[in-house]
Scaffold this motif. Structure first.
Motif, PDB file in Angstrom:
ATOM      1  N   SER A  48      -1.938 -66.501 -30.179  1.00  0.00           N
ATOM      2  CA  SER A  48      -2.068 -65.044 -30.270  1.00  0.00           C
ATOM      3  C   SER A  48      -0.730 -64.378 -30.557  1.00  0.00           C
ATOM      4  O   SER A  48      -0.653 -63.406 -31.327  1.00  0.00           O
ATOM      5  CB  SER A  48      -2.655 -64.484 -28.969  1.00  0.00           C
ATOM      6  OG  SER A  48      -3.969 -64.951 -28.770  1.00  0.00           O
ATOM      7  N   SER A  77      -7.409 -57.119 -34.370  1.00  0.00           N
ATOM      8  CA  SER A  77      -7.668 -58.434 -33.786  1.00  0.00           C
ATOM      9  C   SER A  77      -6.473 -58.905 -32.963  1.00  0.00           C
ATOM     10  O   SER A  77      -6.629 -59.330 -31.810  1.00  0.00           O
ATOM     11  CB  SER A  77      -7.967 -59.449 -34.898  1.00  0.00           C
ATOM     12  OG  SER A  77      -9.128 -59.089 -35.615  1.00  0.00           O
ATOM     13  N   THR A  80      -6.164 -56.925 -29.772  1.00  0.00           N
ATOM     14  CA  THR A  80      -7.202 -57.334 -28.823  1.00  0.00           C
ATOM     15  C   THR A  80      -6.844 -58.660 -28.161  1.00  0.00           C
ATOM     16  O   THR A  80      -6.957 -58.815 -26.934  1.00  0.00           O
ATOM     17  CB  THR A  80      -8.561 -57.472 -29.537  1.00  0.00           C
ATOM     18  OG1 THR A  80      -8.925 -56.219 -30.122  1.00  0.00           O
ATOM     19  CG2 THR A  80      -9.650 -57.901 -28.556  1.00  0.00           C
ATOM     20  N   TYR A  81      -6.390 -59.627 -28.944  1.00  0.00           N
ATOM     21  CA  TYR A  81      -6.044 -60.941 -28.399  1.00  0.00           C
ATOM     22  C   TYR A  81      -4.916 -60.841 -27.375  1.00  0.00           C
ATOM     23  O   TYR A  81      -4.972 -61.467 -26.304  1.00  0.00           O
ATOM     24  CB  TYR A  81      -5.617 -61.896 -29.518  1.00  0.00           C
ATOM     25  CG  TYR A  81      -6.618 -62.064 -30.616  1.00  0.00           C
ATOM     26  CD1 TYR A  81      -7.973 -61.801 -30.415  1.00  0.00           C
ATOM     27  CD2 TYR A  81      -6.217 -62.475 -31.888  1.00  0.00           C
ATOM     28  CE1 TYR A  81      -8.891 -61.946 -31.449  1.00  0.00           C
ATOM     29  CE2 TYR A  81      -7.137 -62.633 -32.917  1.00  0.00           C
ATOM     30  CZ  TYR A  81      -8.462 -62.361 -32.694  1.00  0.00           C
ATOM     31  OH  TYR A  81      -9.367 -62.499 -33.720  1.00  0.00           O
ATOM     32  N   ILE A  84      -6.014 -59.344 -24.117  1.00  0.00           N
ATOM     33  CA  ILE A  84      -6.738 -60.368 -23.346  1.00  0.00           C
ATOM     34  C   ILE A  84      -5.744 -61.333 -22.703  1.00  0.00           C
ATOM     35  O   ILE A  84      -5.888 -61.710 -21.535  1.00  0.00           O
ATOM     36  CB  ILE A  84      -7.723 -61.132 -24.246  1.00  0.00           C
ATOM     37  CG1 ILE A  84      -8.860 -60.210 -24.681  1.00  0.00           C
ATOM     38  CG2 ILE A  84      -8.275 -62.356 -23.521  1.00  0.00           C
ATOM     39  CD1 ILE A  84      -9.816 -60.847 -25.667  1.00  0.00           C
ATOM     40  N   LEU A 139     -13.768 -61.177 -32.892  1.00  0.00           N
ATOM     41  CA  LEU A 139     -14.263 -62.199 -31.975  1.00  0.00           C
ATOM     42  C   LEU A 139     -14.390 -63.577 -32.621  1.00  0.00           C
ATOM     43  O   LEU A 139     -14.599 -64.571 -31.920  1.00  0.00           O
ATOM     44  CB  LEU A 139     -15.625 -61.780 -31.416  1.00  0.00           C
ATOM     45  CG  LEU A 139     -15.677 -60.456 -30.642  1.00  0.00           C
ATOM     46  CD1 LEU A 139     -17.083 -60.225 -30.118  1.00  0.00           C
ATOM     47  CD2 LEU A 139     -14.673 -60.471 -29.496  1.00  0.00           C
ATOM     48  N   PRO A 142     -11.411 -66.043 -31.388  1.00  0.00           N
ATOM     49  CA  PRO A 142     -11.554 -66.495 -29.996  1.00  0.00           C
ATOM     50  C   PRO A 142     -12.760 -67.413 -29.793  1.00  0.00           C
ATOM     51  O   PRO A 142     -12.687 -68.366 -29.016  1.00  0.00           O
ATOM     52  CB  PRO A 142     -11.713 -65.189 -29.208  1.00  0.00           C
ATOM     53  CG  PRO A 142     -11.082 -64.150 -30.067  1.00  0.00           C
ATOM     54  CD  PRO A 142     -11.381 -64.577 -31.480  1.00  0.00           C
ATOM     55  N   GLY A 184     -13.543 -58.705 -24.916  1.00  0.00           N
ATOM     56  CA  GLY A 184     -12.857 -58.562 -26.190  1.00  0.00           C
ATOM     57  C   GLY A 184     -13.569 -57.583 -27.103  1.00  0.00           C
ATOM     58  O   GLY A 184     -12.928 -56.769 -27.793  1.00  0.00           O
TER      59      GLY A 184
END
Length: 218
Positions: A48, A77, A80-81, A84, A139, A142, A184
């Motif tokens: 990530s 993306s 978001t990663y 997380i 998504l 992931p 996510g």
């Protein structure tokens, strides 16, 4: 120096910091004699951060200008990663593992990168709203990573995080990973809506607007 130049510099410096942090952990592993590339680069945190660094460098080219749709989705993306990564690390992993062996590198990857990439996204988000029906895009990676990791855990025994250990049973693993994927999705939707205000405005010398085939549609 105008705001665009400052923003470009910050993006590049952050990307370099992320790559240097990864490099520092590689160095530590090599010195300790336990560095296994396929395992090290199999961690979601490492992947990530490398994705985030690449996206920041790519985004620097379009700072203060309209960006192609693929880059906006890549930015969403990566953001978001890394969010997380931060949540899982500080909420699940840190309480069990305690202080890391290399605090500077570890906190860069799990803290600085996570916070600053969100700030970067909010301060210069997409100029058009990303479609909700396409929120599955962030998504994909992931989901593939989880599938590969679970297969590795069942075949060669390597598990990067305790909550993915098949020894816990595939039911609990499925629940945990499903929860993370749903989180996510929610994060992607939330982040896509946190882009109404920008500190960096389009410059008169900005790159031309991308063609309709690659622009971001409402």
């Amino acid at each position: 120096m105008n705001r665009v130049s400052v923003a470009i510099g910050i993006r590049v410096v952050l990307a370099i910091a992320m790559v240097l942090a990864v490099g520092a952990l590689v160095r530590d592993g090599v010195r300790a004699g336990d560095f296994v590339p396929v395992d090290f680069f199999g961690y979601f945190t490492i992947q990530s951060n490398l994705i985030g660094a690449a996206v920041l460098v790519a985004a620097a080219r379009w700072t203060g200008a309209d960006r192609p749709a693929w880059l906006e989705w890549a930015r969403l993306s990566a953001t978001t990663y890394l969010v997380i990564v931060g949540i899982v690390y500080w909420g699940l992993l840190f309480p069990q593992s305690g202080p890391p062996a290399n605090p500077l590198a570890d906190y860069t990857l799990h803290g600085l990168a996570c916070v600053t990439i969100v700030i970067d996204w909010v301060l210069e988000g997409p100029r058009s709203t990303l479609r909700l029906r396409s929120m599955w895009i962030p998504l994909v990676y992931p989901a593939v990573w989880i599938a590969v990791t679970v297969v590795r855990g069942a075949t060669d025994g390597w598990v990067p995080y305790f909550f993915l250990d098949p020894a816990r049973g595939y039911g609990p693993v499925a629940v945990t990973t499903g929860t993370i994927l749903l989180a996510g999705l929610a994060l992607g939707v939330l982040l896509s809506r946190l882009t109404r205000w920008r500190a960096v405005s389009p410059s008169r010398n900005a790159a031309p607007v991308a063609p309709a085939s690659t622009s971001v549609n409402p």
